[in-house]
Scaffold this motif. Structure first.
Motif, short mmCIF file in Angstrom:
data_model
loop_
_atom_site.label_atom_id
_atom_site.label_comp_id
_atom_site.label_asym_id
_atom_site.label_seq_id
_atom_site.Cartn_x
_atom_site.Cartn_y
_atom_site.Cartn_z
N TYR A 32 -7.25 7.72 -10.58
CA TYR A 32 -6.52 7.30 -9.38
C TYR A 32 -5.06 7.14 -9.77
N GLU A 33 -4.19 7.89 -9.12
CA GLU A 33 -2.77 7.78 -9.42
C GLU A 33 -2.07 6.95 -8.35
N PRO A 34 -1.04 6.17 -8.74
CA PRO A 34 -0.26 5.44 -7.73
C PRO A 34 0.52 6.42 -6.87
N LEU A 35 0.84 6.01 -5.67
CA LEU A 35 1.56 6.90 -4.76
C LEU A 35 2.86 7.41 -5.38
N ALA A 36 3.50 6.58 -6.21
CA ALA A 36 4.77 6.98 -6.82
C ALA A 36 4.62 8.18 -7.74
N ALA A 37 3.39 8.49 -8.17
CA ALA A 37 3.18 9.61 -9.09
C ALA A 37 3.25 10.96 -8.39
N PHE A 38 3.13 10.97 -7.06
CA PHE A 38 3.07 12.23 -6.32
C PHE A 38 4.47 12.65 -5.88
N PRO A 39 4.83 13.91 -6.07
CA PRO A 39 6.11 14.40 -5.56
C PRO A 39 6.05 14.57 -4.04
N GLU A 40 7.19 14.57 -3.42
CA GLU A 40 7.25 14.87 -1.99
C GLU A 40 7.01 16.37 -1.77
N PRO A 41 6.34 16.76 -0.71
CA PRO A 41 5.89 15.95 0.43
C PRO A 41 4.51 15.33 0.25
N ASP A 42 3.87 15.55 -0.92
CA ASP A 42 2.52 15.02 -1.13
C ASP A 42 2.49 13.50 -1.04
N ARG A 43 3.55 12.86 -1.55
CA ARG A 43 3.57 11.39 -1.53
C ARG A 43 3.50 10.86 -0.10
N ALA A 44 4.32 11.42 0.76
CA ALA A 44 4.32 10.96 2.16
C ALA A 44 2.98 11.25 2.82
N ARG A 45 2.39 12.40 2.49
CA ARG A 45 1.10 12.76 3.09
C ARG A 45 0.01 11.80 2.66
N TRP A 46 -0.06 11.46 1.36
CA TRP A 46 -1.08 10.53 0.89
C TRP A 46 -0.81 9.10 1.35
N GLN A 47 0.46 8.76 1.49
CA GLN A 47 0.78 7.43 2.00
C GLN A 47 0.30 7.28 3.44
N ALA A 48 0.52 8.32 4.25
CA ALA A 48 0.04 8.29 5.63
C ALA A 48 -1.49 8.29 5.68
N TYR A 49 -2.11 9.05 4.80
CA TYR A 49 -3.57 9.09 4.75
C TYR A 49 -4.14 7.71 4.41
N ALA A 50 -3.56 7.06 3.39
CA ALA A 50 -4.05 5.75 2.98
C ALA A 50 -3.85 4.72 4.09
N ALA A 51 -2.72 4.81 4.81
CA ALA A 51 -2.45 3.86 5.89
C ALA A 51 -3.44 4.03 7.03
N GLU A 52 -3.76 5.29 7.35
CA GLU A 52 -4.69 5.55 8.46
C GLU A 52 -6.14 5.31 8.05
N HIS A 53 -6.48 5.74 6.85
CA HIS A 53 -7.87 5.70 6.39
C HIS A 53 -8.27 4.31 5.92
N GLY A 54 -7.33 3.59 5.32
CA GLY A 54 -7.64 2.30 4.72
C GLY A 54 -8.27 2.49 3.36
N PRO A 55 -8.38 1.43 2.56
CA PRO A 55 -8.93 1.56 1.22
C PRO A 55 -10.44 1.75 1.24
N ASP A 56 -10.94 2.55 0.31
CA ASP A 56 -12.38 2.65 0.09
C ASP A 56 -12.87 1.51 -0.78
N ALA A 57 -11.98 0.91 -1.55
CA ALA A 57 -12.32 -0.22 -2.39
C ALA A 57 -11.08 -1.08 -2.58
N GLU A 58 -11.26 -2.39 -2.46
CA GLU A 58 -10.19 -3.35 -2.69
C GLU A 58 -10.58 -4.23 -3.86
N GLY A 59 -9.72 -4.32 -4.86
CA GLY A 59 -10.03 -5.09 -6.05
C GLY A 59 -10.85 -4.28 -7.03
N PRO A 60 -10.95 -4.77 -8.27
CA PRO A 60 -11.62 -4.00 -9.32
C PRO A 60 -13.13 -4.01 -9.23
#
Length: 300
Positions: A19-47
């Motif tokens: 799992y890579e942090p959003l900062a690891a992705f170059p644009e436009p992939d970063r914006a796309r995954w940020q939008a996906y995460a915001a819409e989809h929500g987390p599959d897991a919170e916490g370790p």
């Protein structure tokens, strides 16, 4: 967040994920995954929470393709979905890259099965078209690599190297999901989750030790393979070993007793201390145990 609504059981497949942090992705992939995460929500919170529901969603999608009137060995386009974890307020993404992984699985299939069986499962014309697509896609994406490695019916011993016993998470059946009428409770899960920096350090130490004390062993080659793969990703990533459907195969008692990560670490500790006999016993014991698990694929 992926909702738990399925009657599909997870396949007997383990996965090693990054799992890579959003900062690891170059644009436009970063914006796309940020939008996906915001819409989809987390599959897991916490370790301590597994991504079981999302893994079952991926499995349902794969089964739908294979069950079509004209079976599709690969998606027509690369999957735009991912596993999403949130840890300490940071969003981490593990893209499914289903199409790329499908190509890799197809290559493995052709290496491991007799040609006539491969032709039965996937006709030559479908395979030829898939190979042509892969060649073109790789030409356009020369640096592409999967965030997920899969193994059927066993966990390769080299996959235990990035983790410590303190990374172990065991979730009993139904703890993170209740079923509706006619639906199954969320399966039991066993997974390990660790920071990339720690994973690389453990693998590098194991590699140096094995090259020095057991230069002809296959585990040293495996440590090199895993280490090279981990180097492809951002240093602030997370690394996860998910037993997936193997948790069901091992059963509740076997799952509670499963400590391969710790046992391999103990064996390496014995090797480091010069106790070659104890290290060999640990390695042979782990190998024999996972061979017994692997042999279950032949059971009716």
């Amino acid at each position: 967040m992926t909702a738990w609504r399925t009657t599909v059981l997870p396949p007997y497949t383990a996965q090693l994920r990054v799992y890579e942090p959003l900062a690891a992705f170059p644009e436009p992939d970063r914006a796309r995954w940020q939008a996906y995460a915001a819409e989809h929500g987390p599959d897991a919170e916490g370790p301590g929470q597994p991504v079981t529901a999302a893994a079952l969603a991926e499995q349902r999608a794969a089964l739908a393709g294979l069950a079509a009137l004209t079976p599709r060995p690969l998606p027509e386009q690369e999957d735009e979905r991912a596993y999403v974890r949130v840890l300490d307020g940071v969003v981490y993404v593990c893209p499914w890259t289903t199409r790329l992984r499908g190509w890799l699985a197809l290559q493995e299939l052709q290496r491991t099965l007799p040609a006539h069986l491969v032709d039965t499962v996937l006709p030559p014309a479908l395979r030829a078209a898939a190979e042509a697509d892969r060649a073109q896609w790789q030409q356009d994406h020369p640096d592409a690599r999967p965030w997920i490695a899969s193994s059927r019916w066993e966990v390769p011993l080299r996959w235990f190297l990035p983790f410590g016993e303190e990374d172990r998470r065991h979730v009993p059946e139904g703890e993170y999901g209740s079923s509706g009428e006619g639906e199954r409770p969320e399966p039991a899960a066993l997974f390990y989750l660790t920071p990339m920096v720690q994973a690389r350090r453990r693998v590098a130490r194991a590699y140096r030790l094995l090259r020095e004390r057991a230069p002809d062993g296959v585990l040293g080659d495996g440590a090199e393979e895993v280490g090279r793969w981990l180097e492809e990703f951002h240093p602030r990533s997370l690394v996860e070993l998910d037993y997936g459907g193997l948790a069901r195969l091992l059963g509740p008692r076997g799952l509670a007793r499963e400590r391969s990560v710790g046992e391999l670490a103990d064996g390496l500790g014995s090797l480091r201390a010069g106790d070659t006999a104890a290290a060999l016993r640990a390695y042979e014991g782990l190998t024999a145990r996972w061979r017994r698990v692997l042999a279950l694929r032949q059971a009716s």
